[in-house]
Design a protein around this motif. Sequence first.
Motif, mmCIF file in Angstrom:
data_model
loop_
_atom_site.group_PDB
_atom_site.id
_atom_site.type_symbol
_atom_site.label_atom_id
_atom_site.label_comp_id
_atom_site.label_asym_id
_atom_site.label_seq_id
_atom_site.Cartn_x
_atom_site.Cartn_y
_atom_site.Cartn_z
ATOM 1 N N PHE A 59 0.828 -1.207 0.000
ATOM 2 C CA PHE A 59 0.000 0.000 0.000
ATOM 3 C C PHE A 59 0.865 1.261 0.000
ATOM 4 C CE2 PHE A 59 -3.635 -2.530 2.004
ATOM 5 C CZ PHE A 59 -4.320 -2.618 0.807
ATOM 6 N N HIS A 60 1.974 1.225 0.763
ATOM 7 C CA HIS A 60 2.881 2.372 0.767
ATOM 8 C C HIS A 60 3.487 2.592 -0.618
ATOM 9 C CE1 HIS A 60 2.959 3.818 4.866
ATOM 10 N NE2 HIS A 60 3.042 2.580 5.330
ATOM 11 N N ALA A 61 3.880 1.518 -1.260
ATOM 12 C CA ALA A 61 4.453 1.625 -2.602
ATOM 13 C C ALA A 61 3.415 2.184 -3.573
ATOM 14 C CB ALA A 61 4.946 0.262 -3.079
ATOM 15 N N LYS A 62 2.187 1.696 -3.449
ATOM 16 C CA LYS A 62 1.112 2.190 -4.318
ATOM 17 C C LYS A 62 0.850 3.676 -4.056
ATOM 18 C CE LYS A 62 -3.599 1.038 -5.705
ATOM 19 N NZ LYS A 62 -4.748 0.166 -5.452
ATOM 20 N N ALA A 63 0.844 4.065 -2.782
ATOM 21 C CA ALA A 63 0.629 5.470 -2.432
ATOM 22 C C ALA A 63 1.762 6.340 -2.970
ATOM 23 C CB ALA A 63 0.501 5.629 -0.915
ATOM 24 N N GLU A 64 2.995 5.879 -2.853
ATOM 25 C CA GLU A 64 4.136 6.622 -3.377
ATOM 26 C C GLU A 64 4.039 6.782 -4.889
ATOM 27 O OE1 GLU A 64 6.615 8.242 -1.865
ATOM 28 O OE2 GLU A 64 5.670 7.763 0.058
ATOM 29 N N LYS A 65 3.601 5.724 -5.570
ATOM 30 C CA LYS A 65 3.441 5.797 -7.029
ATOM 31 C C LYS A 65 2.360 6.806 -7.389
ATOM 32 C CE LYS A 65 2.587 2.903 -11.101
ATOM 33 N NZ LYS A 65 1.727 3.849 -11.751
ATOM 34 N N ILE A 66 1.257 6.791 -6.667
ATOM 35 C CA ILE A 66 0.170 7.741 -6.929
ATOM 36 C C ILE A 66 0.654 9.164 -6.694
ATOM 37 C CG2 ILE A 66 -2.065 8.544 -6.067
ATOM 38 C CD1 ILE A 66 -2.806 5.587 -5.618
ATOM 39 N N ILE A 67 1.417 9.366 -5.609
ATOM 40 C CA ILE A 67 1.925 10.703 -5.306
ATOM 41 C C ILE A 67 2.898 11.168 -6.384
ATOM 42 C CG2 ILE A 67 3.405 11.979 -3.698
ATOM 43 C CD1 ILE A 67 2.034 10.417 -1.437
ATOM 44 N N SER A 68 3.789 10.287 -6.818
ATOM 45 C CA SER A 68 4.758 10.682 -7.847
ATOM 46 C C SER A 68 4.049 10.969 -9.172
ATOM 47 C CB SER A 68 5.832 9.606 -8.021
ATOM 48 O OG SER A 68 5.271 8.409 -8.536
ATOM 49 N N ASP A 69 3.031 10.162 -9.507
ATOM 50 C CA ASP A 69 2.260 10.429 -10.719
ATOM 51 C C ASP A 69 1.538 11.771 -10.620
ATOM 52 O OD1 ASP A 69 3.083 8.021 -11.752
ATOM 53 O OD2 ASP A 69 1.184 6.961 -11.360
ATOM 54 N N ALA A 70 0.995 12.057 -9.448
ATOM 55 C CA ALA A 70 0.299 13.331 -9.251
ATOM 56 C C ALA A 70 1.274 14.502 -9.363
ATOM 57 C CB ALA A 70 -0.403 13.344 -7.900
ATOM 58 N N LYS A 71 2.494 14.325 -8.832
ATOM 59 C CA LYS A 71 3.493 15.387 -8.937
ATOM 60 C C LYS A 71 3.881 15.623 -10.389
ATOM 61 C CE LYS A 71 5.589 15.031 -4.366
ATOM 62 N NZ LYS A 71 6.802 14.665 -3.600
#
Length: 140
Positions: A59-71
Amino acid sequence: MLDISPMLLGSTLIVFLVLIAALNSLLYKPLFSYMEKRDADIKKDMEHVGNNDSEIAAFHAKAEKIISDAKLEAAALREKVIAEAKALANSKIETKRAELAQEYATFESELSQERTRLIAALNNEVPAFQTAVSAKLNTI
């Protein structure tokens, strides 16, 4: 003195054994089964916690990916907006430059016309100035 009664001794032994059997079946066996069940639940929870760690990491990895995509998306959007703002500002600047160039050309043509009118007016006044100057010179 002390008499030991075999009947009393036997009945006490029987009551003691019955009490031990009753306590074993009513207290000790349920208590031991509860303790074994609790130990098994703790082991199962510990294994489940180990599985949750991997899920949490996922879940942390998925959240980090979502955050990086959003950035990345925000940066792209920011660049697009900045480019549009620059294009709009440049078009306004070019429009204003063209307008000022037009006004400057109009001003130069009016100035040139005014210069020609002044020169013509002065040329028309030259004979009067000459007569006035010659009259002044004659009086001196």
